[in-house]
Design an enzyme around this catalytic site. Structure first.
Site, PDB file in Angstrom:
ATOM      1  CE  LYS A   1      -4.076  -1.871  -0.015  1.00 53.00           C
ATOM      2  NZ  LYS A   1      -4.999  -1.627  -1.160  1.00 53.00           N
TER       3      LYS A   1
ATOM      4  CB  THR B   1       4.586   6.409   0.650  1.00 51.74           C
ATOM      5  OG1 THR B   1       5.215   5.283   1.248  1.00 51.74           O
ATOM      6  CG2 THR B   1       5.629   7.244  -0.071  1.00 51.74           C
ATOM      7  CD  GLN B   2      -0.580   8.121  -2.841  1.00 48.88           C
ATOM      8  OE1 GLN B   2      -1.486   8.929  -3.005  1.00 48.88           O
ATOM      9  NE2 GLN B   2      -0.674   6.863  -3.248  1.00 48.88           N
TER      10      GLN B   2
ATOM     11  CB  CYS C   1      33.446  -0.355  31.055  1.00 51.66           C
ATOM     12  SG  CYS C   1      33.246   1.242  31.886  1.00 51.66           S
TER      13      CYS C   1
ATOM     14  CG  HIS D   1      33.410   1.357  26.462  1.00 54.15           C
ATOM     15  ND1 HIS D   1      32.309   0.589  26.758  1.00 54.15           N
ATOM     16  CD2 HIS D   1      33.596   2.173  27.537  1.00 54.15           C
ATOM     17  CE1 HIS D   1      31.838   0.920  27.948  1.00 54.15           C
ATOM     18  NE2 HIS D   1      32.606   1.877  28.448  1.00 54.15           N
TER      19      HIS D   1
ATOM     20  CD  GLU E   1      32.104  -1.365  23.709  1.00 53.32           C
ATOM     21  OE1 GLU E   1      31.355  -0.839  24.560  1.00 53.32           O
ATOM     22  OE2 GLU E   1      33.211  -1.865  23.992  1.00 53.32           O
TER      23      GLU E   1
END
EC number: 6.3.4.2
Length: 545
Positions: free
Chosen positions: A187, A191-192, A379, A515, A517
């Site tokens: 559908k 969006t419209q 940590c 950290h 990561e």
């Protein structure tokens, strides 16, 4: 050099993946040789996310220069080579605080301070400053079009399109194209309506990214193009994929980068996505799998550990194994005990704050140490490992951190009252300091011991990693713990703070105050996570014998 701006907005619903889409497009443009950066504008009134609950907001991503930012900046750094700084993320709260500070100082010469022009001008100034020196800047506007909180940002970027020129600005709008099973079709009406809402603000989108659980058919894209006044080639279908690292290729296959380069009159070579193709190949063709238990306190929202989860996956890529992550609540370890930790190939304890669940983490560190299971502490994960070792090996009964028990007999972890920041300036803190923006933050140098495991993993004597903490190992109680066998494998650049510890008579037990990561990427990985996943594979093989 002229800087070009792509403003990324979202409509219909939140969590469509604006950050991933923006990062993926940036990756393609970077692969074409362009100098690209990405900014995130958050509409909440907090000055930064530093004091927000991880369960509400997700992780706080820390940049090299010590800014506490939105987790989307982590996505940006994982997709492009450009490192983010505090310029790449700002909030409504920061903008208002700056404008109010100027008003108190008298900078506005008695004018009535208003959203337009003062707030919008401040937003534009920050966008322009963040874009300096880049060919293309993608600017992601947080929230959803229609939210009252986003209006000042949307008005600011509307003005920028006029002031910078439409030839150097584009609006890219992400929207939902849902599939209705009952009707058997997607559908386009949401969006419209989303584009209609954007038009009411004065913004005509140049590109529409249509998010759906399946490819949006060509006839539906043509319909969207017609009713939203966008060229059909600029209506891009972005379906759900099993790996976010496939998205750059998906966008390129539909010619989005060509369309943008033509629009900005950028003459640059075709994008070379071979590095991303290699990542996708390694991800799809593992030669084994491991199960790693991550014991934390915010596990109901995995985004609270987003960078850790991604870094573990990157470690898997470097070892050609699939990493299955088992999320374990540290409070459950307190009540149910070791049964939750059985069957794991490795254990990771990530960062965190507060006393809740800490004893479960301490018990987990002990279980990993005593059973020779590979352990990575990050940590708080290093601090609980230190507390556990002090209690159970060094004989310091009831050792703890002053964060949890201020008057404990053996405070092996305590508040850092003085340290040097990333520029070498002395920072001081006390128990009465504000919580926001008062931690040891950003990139810091660490000296590695020659005989340590981490020295072999990194392959160099001095490393730089990012920090976010206000408590550290108490040097006053360190000697008896070292005498009991614990190795300090890394210290701060000024040799004052313990940054990494290891248990020498253990196959793989490493804990760090920083950290790692935050600097892991899918293309390059990270030495600690690659080594950790390798240790998990080796442990699994030993157990199978």
């Amino acid at each position: 050099m002229t800087t070009n701006y792509i403003f990324v907005t979202g409509g219909v619903v939140s969590s469509l993946g604006k950050g991933i889409a923006a990062a993926s497009l940036a990756a393609i443009l970077e692969a074409r040789g362009l100098n690209v950066t990405i900014m995130k504008l958050d509409p909440y009134i907090n000055v930064d996310p530093g004091t927000m609950s991880p369960i509400q907001h997700g992780e706080v991503f820390v940049t090299e220069d010590g800014a506490e930012t939105d987790l989307d900046l982590g996505h940006y750094e994982r997709f492009i080579r450009t490192r983010m700084t505090r310029r790449n993320n700002f909030t409504t709260g920061r903008i208002y605080s700056e404008v109010l500070r100027k008003e108190r100082r008298g900078d506005y010469l008695g004018a009535t301070v208003q959203v337009i022009p003062h707030i919008t001008n401040a937003i534009k100034e920050r966008i322009l400053a963040g874009g300096e020196g880049h060919d293309v800047v993608l600017v992601e506007i947080g929230g959803t079009v229609g939210d009252i909180e986003s209006l000042p940002f949307l008005e600011a970027i509307r003005q920028m399109a006029v002031e910078v020129g439409r030839e150097h600005t584009m609006f890219m709008h992400l929207t939902l194209v849902p599939y209705m099973a009952a009707a058997g079709e997607v559908k386009t009406k949401p969006t419209q309506h989303s584009v209609k809402e954007l038009l009411s603000i004065g913004i005509q989108p140049d590109v529409l990214i249509c998010r759906s659980d399946r490819a949006v058919p060509a006839n539906e894209r043509a319909k969207i193009a017609l009713f939203c006044n966008v060229p059909e080639k600029a209506v891009i279908s972005l379906k759900d994929v099993d790996s976010i690292y496939k998205i750059p290729g998906l966008l390129k296959s539909q010619g989005l980068d060509d369309y943008i380069c033509k629009r900005f009159s950028l003459n640059c070579p075709e994008a070379n996505l071979s590095e991303w193709e290699q990542v996708i190949y390694e991800e799809a063709n593992p030669v084994g799998e491991v199960t790693i238990g991550m014991v934390g306190k915010y596990i109901e929202l995995p985004d609270a550990y987003k960078s850790v989860i991604e870094a573990l996956k990157h470690g898997g890529l470097k070892n050609r194994v699939t990493v299955n992550i088992k999320l374990i609540d540290s409070q459950d370890v307190e009540t149910r005990g070791e049964e939750l930790l059985k069957g794991l190939d490795a254990i990771l304890i990530p960062g965190g704050f507060g006393y809740r669940g800490v004893e479960g983490k301490i018990a987990t560190a002990r279980y990993a140490r005593e059973n020779n299971i590979p352990y990575l502490g990050i940590c708080l994960g290093m601090q609980v490992a230190m507390i556990e070792y002090a209690r159970n090996v060094a004989g310091m009964e009831n050792a703890n951190s002053t964060e949890f028990v201020p008057d404990c007999k053996y405070p092996v972890v305590a508040l850092i009252t003085e340290w040097r920041d990333e520029n070498g300036n002395v920072e001081t803190r006390s128990e009465k300091s504000d919580l926001g923006g008062t931690m040891r933050l950003g990139a810091q140098q660490c000296q590695l011991s020659d005989d340590s495991l981490v020295r072999k993993l990194y392959g160099e004597p001095v490393i730089t990693e990012r920090h976010r903490h206000r408590y550290e190992v108490n040097n006053m109680l360190l000697k008896p713990i070292e005498a009991a066998g614990l190795r300090v494998a890394g210290r701060s650049g000024d040799d004052q703070l313990v940054e990494i510890i290891e248990v020498p008579n253990h196959p793989w037990f490493v804990a760090c105050q920083f950290h790692p990561e935050f600097t892991s990427t899918p293309r390059d990985g990270h030495p600690l996570f690659a080594g950790f996943v390798k240790a998990a594979s080796e442990y699994q093989k030993r157990q199978a014998k």
